[in-house]
Design a protein around this motif. Structure first.
Motif, PDB file in Angstrom:
ATOM      1  N   PHE A 232      24.129   2.222  50.202  1.00 10.50           N
ATOM      2  CA  PHE A 232      23.343   3.156  49.400  1.00 10.50           C
ATOM      3  C   PHE A 232      22.347   3.948  50.250  1.00 10.50           C
ATOM      4  O   PHE A 232      22.169   5.159  50.055  1.00 10.50           O
ATOM      5  CB  PHE A 232      22.617   2.404  48.288  1.00 10.50           C
ATOM      6  CG  PHE A 232      23.504   2.011  47.144  1.00 10.50           C
ATOM      7  CD1 PHE A 232      23.962   2.967  46.229  1.00 10.50           C
ATOM      8  CD2 PHE A 232      23.906   0.693  46.984  1.00 10.50           C
ATOM      9  CE1 PHE A 232      24.789   2.600  45.182  1.00 10.50           C
ATOM     10  CE2 PHE A 232      24.738   0.325  45.933  1.00 10.50           C
ATOM     11  CZ  PHE A 232      25.184   1.283  45.028  1.00 10.50           C
ATOM     12  N   MET A 233      21.679   3.307  51.192  1.00 16.39           N
ATOM     13  CA  MET A 233      20.668   3.994  51.991  1.00 16.39           C
ATOM     14  C   MET A 233      21.297   5.058  52.889  1.00 16.39           C
ATOM     15  O   MET A 233      20.789   6.176  53.015  1.00 16.39           O
ATOM     16  CB  MET A 233      19.885   2.980  52.827  1.00 16.39           C
ATOM     17  CG  MET A 233      19.054   2.019  51.998  1.00 16.39           C
ATOM     18  SD  MET A 233      17.822   2.866  50.982  1.00 16.39           S
ATOM     19  CE  MET A 233      16.789   3.573  52.248  1.00 16.39           C
ATOM     20  N   SER A 234      22.403   4.729  53.514  1.00 18.59           N
ATOM     21  CA  SER A 234      23.057   5.702  54.393  1.00 18.59           C
ATOM     22  C   SER A 234      23.660   6.857  53.590  1.00 18.59           C
ATOM     23  O   SER A 234      23.557   8.027  53.980  1.00 18.59           O
ATOM     24  CB  SER A 234      24.142   5.014  55.220  1.00 18.59           C
ATOM     25  OG  SER A 234      25.127   4.432  54.362  1.00 18.59           O
ATOM     26  N   SER A 235      24.272   6.542  52.446  1.00 16.53           N
ATOM     27  CA  SER A 235      24.848   7.602  51.608  1.00 16.53           C
ATOM     28  C   SER A 235      23.771   8.546  51.089  1.00 16.53           C
ATOM     29  O   SER A 235      23.926   9.767  51.090  1.00 16.53           O
ATOM     30  CB  SER A 235      25.608   6.984  50.432  1.00 16.53           C
ATOM     31  OG  SER A 235      26.667   6.166  50.879  1.00 16.53           O
ATOM     32  N   LEU A 236      22.634   7.962  50.649  1.00 20.13           N
ATOM     33  CA  LEU A 236      21.551   8.789  50.124  1.00 20.13           C
ATOM     34  C   LEU A 236      20.943   9.668  51.211  1.00 20.13           C
ATOM     35  O   LEU A 236      20.673  10.860  50.987  1.00 20.13           O
ATOM     36  CB  LEU A 236      20.483   7.888  49.503  1.00 20.13           C
ATOM     37  CG  LEU A 236      19.274   8.601  48.879  1.00 20.13           C
ATOM     38  CD1 LEU A 236      19.718   9.492  47.731  1.00 20.13           C
ATOM     39  CD2 LEU A 236      18.244   7.593  48.404  1.00 20.13           C
ATOM     40  N   GLY A 237      20.720   9.094  52.393  1.00 20.67           N
ATOM     41  CA  GLY A 237      20.118   9.870  53.470  1.00 20.67           C
ATOM     42  C   GLY A 237      20.983  11.039  53.900  1.00 20.67           C
ATOM     43  O   GLY A 237      20.499  12.164  54.059  1.00 20.67           O
ATOM     44  N   ILE A 238      22.265  10.770  54.108  1.00 21.44           N
ATOM     45  CA  ILE A 238      23.183  11.842  54.529  1.00 21.44           C
ATOM     46  C   ILE A 238      23.345  12.881  53.430  1.00 21.44           C
ATOM     47  O   ILE A 238      23.384  14.096  53.683  1.00 21.44           O
ATOM     48  CB  ILE A 238      24.543  11.245  54.926  1.00 21.44           C
ATOM     49  CG1 ILE A 238      24.392  10.366  56.169  1.00 21.44           C
ATOM     50  CG2 ILE A 238      25.549  12.342  55.178  1.00 21.44           C
ATOM     51  CD1 ILE A 238      23.927  11.128  57.392  1.00 21.44           C
ATOM     52  N   PHE A 239      23.430  12.422  52.182  1.00 20.04           N
ATOM     53  CA  PHE A 239      23.596  13.368  51.062  1.00 20.04           C
ATOM     54  C   PHE A 239      22.405  14.321  50.950  1.00 20.04           C
ATOM     55  O   PHE A 239      22.580  15.539  50.790  1.00 20.04           O
ATOM     56  CB  PHE A 239      23.772  12.586  49.759  1.00 20.04           C
ATOM     57  CG  PHE A 239      23.777  13.465  48.533  1.00 20.04           C
ATOM     58  CD1 PHE A 239      24.884  14.230  48.211  1.00 20.04           C
ATOM     59  CD2 PHE A 239      22.660  13.524  47.707  1.00 20.04           C
ATOM     60  CE1 PHE A 239      24.888  15.046  47.080  1.00 20.04           C
ATOM     61  CE2 PHE A 239      22.646  14.324  46.577  1.00 20.04           C
ATOM     62  CZ  PHE A 239      23.766  15.092  46.271  1.00 20.04           C
ATOM     63  N   LEU A 240      21.193  13.793  51.031  1.00 19.03           N
ATOM     64  CA  LEU A 240      20.010  14.639  50.919  1.00 19.03           C
ATOM     65  C   LEU A 240      19.926  15.627  52.076  1.00 19.03           C
ATOM     66  O   LEU A 240      19.563  16.802  51.887  1.00 19.03           O
ATOM     67  CB  LEU A 240      18.744  13.772  50.871  1.00 19.03           C
ATOM     68  CG  LEU A 240      18.568  12.916  49.612  1.00 19.03           C
ATOM     69  CD1 LEU A 240      17.311  12.053  49.736  1.00 19.03           C
ATOM     70  CD2 LEU A 240      18.503  13.787  48.369  1.00 19.03           C
ATOM     71  N   LEU A 241      20.251  15.179  53.269  1.00 17.83           N
ATOM     72  CA  LEU A 241      20.189  16.062  54.432  1.00 17.83           C
ATOM     73  C   LEU A 241      21.185  17.208  54.315  1.00 17.83           C
ATOM     74  O   LEU A 241      20.845  18.377  54.553  1.00 17.83           O
ATOM     75  CB  LEU A 241      20.451  15.249  55.706  1.00 17.83           C
ATOM     76  CG  LEU A 241      20.077  15.916  57.032  1.00 17.83           C
ATOM     77  CD1 LEU A 241      18.599  16.223  57.075  1.00 17.83           C
ATOM     78  CD2 LEU A 241      20.469  15.025  58.202  1.00 17.83           C
TER      79      LEU A 241
END
Length: 340
Positions: A232-241
């Motif tokens: 979840f943390m990696s998906s959220l970070g990449i998605f927002l960027l």
């Protein structure tokens, strides 16, 4: 996210051997995050500035065309020409100004990409009512907004000579200045539609996005306590960027329909309504004050903002009782619009 979760699980089973060999130091990751944040902030700030400037130019352009039309129609009140010539001038003027604004917005929407079939559709007041020769000249011109602008200026000159615009030349120059200001505004808006962000900044942003796609998930996998959190943390970070970068790219030309930011077609429809209102009230008498109230020694009654809506409804009801329908209803349908 799924790959990061798998990577986190494998790394735990191998006692962090993969992380020690492939994951960079935290200081390097902090430097990368700082640099990418600066580039993203600049990209976002530039996109926001382009949006706010485009919004200003969109409404300023319509206001300047309306101001020019308002003064020119007002100058016809004491015309020495025949009423038929005055009416012809007014009808041609509002059609050309509606066409002018629509062509400007279409040019800003297309930019350097040429014509688009999926862009905004702009309504033009009676463009098919113009003579065929004028329509051919406009359609065959490579710079249509400038061509229509020249036609408007020639129309005003001919109307002045014919006595339709019976005002002194220094006063008439006010209309020329406003017409010129409208064209200048269109030229200033072209820098946002025809001049994109430099390729170097776009290339840097793309490289950072690709690096983040590989780099950030590895660090997220090391900083989380389990595969679910890593996912979840990696998906959220990449998605927002990538979301912030995608929004910035869409706002390179805010006039485009794909940008989903400015509704240029609504601005065109609003200008058409204003031009129709000018034409409808071209011969309306100037307002006067009831003389019975002028000699009464009492304090004038003020209309506040709270009672202004009720005052408008009362005036419309009085007009409906006198003429059978409200003035605004009479105005609707008076002119037909064509889609450009």
């Amino acid at each position: 996210g799924t790959l990061v979760a798998v990577y986190h699980t494998i790394n735990e089973r191998m006692d962090d051997v993969i992380a020690r060999q492939w994951t960079p130091d935290n200081s390097i990751f902090a430097a990368f995050v700082s640099f990418s944040s600066l580039v993203t902030a600049f990209r976002t700030s530039n996109a926001l500035n382009r949006y706010t400037e485009s919004s200003m130019y969109l409404h300023k352009l319509s206001a300047q065309w309306f101001d020019a039309a308002s003064t020119l129609i007002a100058f016809c009140r004491h015309a020495t020409a025949s009423p038929a010539d005055v009416e012809m001038f007014q009808h041609v003027l509002i059609r050309l100004l509606s066409l002018q604004n629509g062509l400007c917005l279409e040019s800003l929407q297309n930019g350097d990409d040429g014509e688009h079939d999926d862009g905004f559709r702009f309504q033009i007041l009676g463009s098919n009512d113009l003579d065929e020769a004028s329509q051919v000249v406009i359609a065959s011109s490579r710079n249509k907004p400038e061509c229509v602008f020249q036609m408007i200026q020639c129309l005003v000159v001919d109307a002045q000579v014919a006595g339709v615009l019976n005002v002194p030349p220094p006063i008439l120059s006010r209309s020329y200045q406003e017409l010129g200001a409208g064209l200048v505004t269109y030229g200033e808006a072209k820098k946002l539609a025809f001049v994109p962000l430099p390729f170097a900044y776009k290339a840097i942003s793309s490289v950072i996005m690709l690096c983040a796609l590989v780099y950030v998930p590895l660090m997220m996998a090391m900083g989380t306590t389990g595969p679910v959190a890593a996912f979840f943390m990696s998906s959220l970070g990449i998605f927002l960027l990538w979301l912030v970068n995608g929004v910035s790219e869409a706002l390179d030309n805010p006039f485009k329909k794909e940008a989903r930011s400015l509704d240029a077609s609504s601005a065109q429809e609003h200008l058409n309504q204003l031009l129709l209102q000018l034409l409808h009230h071209a011969r309306t008498a100037c307002p006067v004050v009831d003389t019975a109230n002028l000699h009464q020694k009492r304090r004038s009654r003020l209309v506040t903002s709270e009672s202004l809506a009720g005052w408008s409804r009362a005036m419309n009801a009085r007009a409906t009782a006198s003429h059978g329908r409200a003035p605004l209803e009479k105005e609707e349908g008076q002119e037909e619009t064509d889609e450009d």
